[in-house]
Design a protein around this motif. Sequence first.
Motif, PDB file in Angstrom:
ATOM      1  N   THR A 193      74.995  24.972  86.250  1.00 21.35           N
ATOM      2  CA  THR A 193      76.371  24.766  85.784  1.00 21.35           C
ATOM      3  C   THR A 193      76.878  23.393  86.237  1.00 21.35           C
ATOM      4  OG1 THR A 193      76.768  27.152  86.030  1.00 21.35           O
ATOM      5  CG2 THR A 193      78.703  25.738  85.822  1.00 21.35           C
ATOM      6  N   THR A 205      65.782  33.238  79.964  1.00 22.51           N
ATOM      7  CA  THR A 205      66.029  33.553  78.551  1.00 22.51           C
ATOM      8  C   THR A 205      65.104  34.721  78.201  1.00 22.51           C
ATOM      9  OG1 THR A 205      64.279  32.324  77.452  1.00 22.51           O
ATOM     10  CG2 THR A 205      66.196  31.047  78.165  1.00 22.51           C
ATOM     11  N   LEU A 264      81.207  28.165  82.697  1.00 21.19           N
ATOM     12  CA  LEU A 264      81.629  26.838  82.224  1.00 21.19           C
ATOM     13  C   LEU A 264      83.016  26.928  81.596  1.00 21.19           C
ATOM     14  CD1 LEU A 264      78.332  25.495  80.594  1.00 21.19           C
ATOM     15  CD2 LEU A 264      79.555  24.455  82.508  1.00 21.19           C
ATOM     16  N   GLY A 265      83.246  27.995  80.823  1.00 18.69           N
ATOM     17  CA  GLY A 265      84.554  28.173  80.184  1.00 18.69           C
ATOM     18  C   GLY A 265      85.668  28.270  81.226  1.00 18.69           C
ATOM     19  N   PHE A 285      72.383  32.746  79.624  1.00 16.72           N
ATOM     20  CA  PHE A 285      73.238  31.878  78.808  1.00 16.72           C
ATOM     21  C   PHE A 285      74.664  32.409  78.786  1.00 16.72           C
ATOM     22  CE2 PHE A 285      69.577  29.920  76.442  1.00 16.72           C
ATOM     23  CZ  PHE A 285      69.970  28.606  76.649  1.00 16.72           C
ATOM     24  N   GLU A 286      74.787  33.741  78.678  1.00 18.90           N
ATOM     25  CA  GLU A 286      76.125  34.332  78.570  1.00 18.90           C
ATOM     26  C   GLU A 286      76.942  34.030  79.830  1.00 18.90           C
ATOM     27  OE1 GLU A 286      73.275  35.934  78.026  1.00 18.90           O
ATOM     28  OE2 GLU A 286      73.402  36.130  75.853  1.00 18.90           O
ATOM     29  N   ARG A 287      76.331  34.225  80.985  1.00 16.91           N
ATOM     30  CA  ARG A 287      77.079  33.971  82.232  1.00 16.91           C
ATOM     31  C   ARG A 287      77.364  32.483  82.397  1.00 16.91           C
ATOM     32  NH1 ARG A 287      80.634  36.666  84.380  1.00 16.91           N
ATOM     33  NH2 ARG A 287      79.286  38.504  84.508  1.00 16.91           N
ATOM     34  N   LEU A 288      76.390  31.651  82.035  1.00 16.18           N
ATOM     35  CA  LEU A 288      76.593  30.201  82.110  1.00 16.18           C
ATOM     36  C   LEU A 288      77.801  29.801  81.268  1.00 16.18           C
ATOM     37  CD1 LEU A 288      75.362  27.351  82.919  1.00 16.18           C
ATOM     38  CD2 LEU A 288      74.245  27.413  80.684  1.00 16.18           C
ATOM     39  N   GLN A 289      77.867  30.353  80.059  1.00 15.09           N
ATOM     40  CA  GLN A 289      78.955  30.013  79.153  1.00 15.09           C
ATOM     41  C   GLN A 289      80.304  30.467  79.710  1.00 15.09           C
ATOM     42  OE1 GLN A 289      78.278  31.472  75.203  1.00 15.09           O
ATOM     43  NE2 GLN A 289      79.995  30.330  74.355  1.00 15.09           N
ATOM     44  N   THR A 290      80.316  31.682  80.271  1.00 17.67           N
ATOM     45  CA  THR A 290      81.575  32.189  80.834  1.00 17.67           C
ATOM     46  C   THR A 290      82.046  31.309  81.983  1.00 17.67           C
ATOM     47  OG1 THR A 290      80.661  34.374  80.409  1.00 17.67           O
ATOM     48  CG2 THR A 290      82.687  34.303  81.684  1.00 17.67           C
TER      49      THR A 290
END
Length: 371
Positions: free
Chosen positions: A117, A150, A88-89, A81-86
């Motif tokens: 993504t 996860t 996407l950001g 999730f952390e990498r996905l969020q980064t």
Amino acid sequence: MSVERINVELGDRSYPIHIGQGVLSNAYSYLEPHLVGRRVCILTDETIASLHLQTLLSALEGQGLRIETIIIPPGEREKSFERLQTVLGQLLDANFSRADTLIALGGGVIGDLTGFTASILKRGCNFVQIPTTLLAQVDSSVGGKTAINTPAGKNLVGCFYQPKLVLADTDVLATLPVRELKAGYGEVLKYGLIDKPDFFDWLEAHGADVLAGDPEALAQAVSICCQAKATIVKEDEFEHGRRALLNLGHSFGHALEGLAGFDGSVLHGEAVSAGMLMAYEYSQSLGLCSGQDVERVRAHLLALGLENLETLPEIVRADPDALFAYMMRDKKNKDEDLALILAKGIGQAYVEPQADQASVRAYVHAVCEAR
Ligand SMILES: NC(=O)c1ccc[n+]([C@@H]2O[C@H](COP(=O)([O-])OP(=O)(O)OC[C@H]3O[C@@H](n4cnc5c(N)ncnc54)[C@H](O)[C@@H]3O)[C@@H](O)[C@H]2O)c1
Ligand SMILES: [Zn+2]
């Protein structure tokens, strides 16, 4: 050697796979018909970037494209999730649009993360797979499964999102560590064992050439596997039935990987090789397939130095109850049932949605305690 084209037929979401030598350095000619906007972002990892990113950049330069790159550390941990969020950001900050193209340049980790993504960026942007491991070329880049991991387990969050194009350059496999090549070979072998007995015969004769990096043998193996996967995905894109065959060896395999702790001590393809042998052994214990079939599978693994239960770290055999409990949590299972892929012979696999749990547990105990 010519470049082979295989089509994944999925109506208006159909796409081509181009397989062969030199595909990466000609990437623009393959990509051009699939571009909507003129912006491209390549997602890759540090290892692959140091080896193959420049070839791709050179192929795309001078074509009026705006090219960006996102380079992340290598490893399964990045499917988070952390990498996905980064990621996407970064794409949103750069105002990346749906018409722009996200390219996955890498193995299954990069492919799964990039695909997921792409599927949720502004409800879905253009997406291309350039697989750089044998596993990704024969399996993960084709068929549209995307996911992240996860704490509850691997690949539990994701969706089906097909790429617009897959470019499998067999030359890039030359830099792959032998251990990774062998792990990918586990998935190659899987197609022979599912429903291609002739391909299994071919692998008995030419598997060593594939692992030695012989370009003709590699291209032939990748083509046969992609064709096999394309056929199954066409019949059952969302895995309501037949596509589950691609999980041969995976219920046992995921449990082996899980007990090893996903720390790199057991690679996915290594667990799958061992898991397929277990699926055949268990099938034999039920009288479904012959001892000769099991011995052929075992002999092939041994001949090529692939993993079987004996060669995996001790920890995977230490707790048969934990191994069985892991199998009971598999994604394929429905309700309280245990789904398994069993075999009536080489190339005669079938889906058993309700395996007999007592005999599976007994088999798992017997093999763990005997080894
Ligand atoms: N989506 C699907 O259908 C599907 C199917 C099977 C597996 N998977 C997923 O794929 C992942 C495993 O993929 P993988 O086996 O490709 O592992 P990976 O993506 O982790 O790559 C393995 C290692 O090889 C390196 N590497 C990649 N290409 C290289 C090259 N050409 N030369 C040198 N080094 C290179 C990478 O940096 C990495 O360290 C798992 O997360 C698994 O869940 C997905
Ligand atoms: Zn697999």
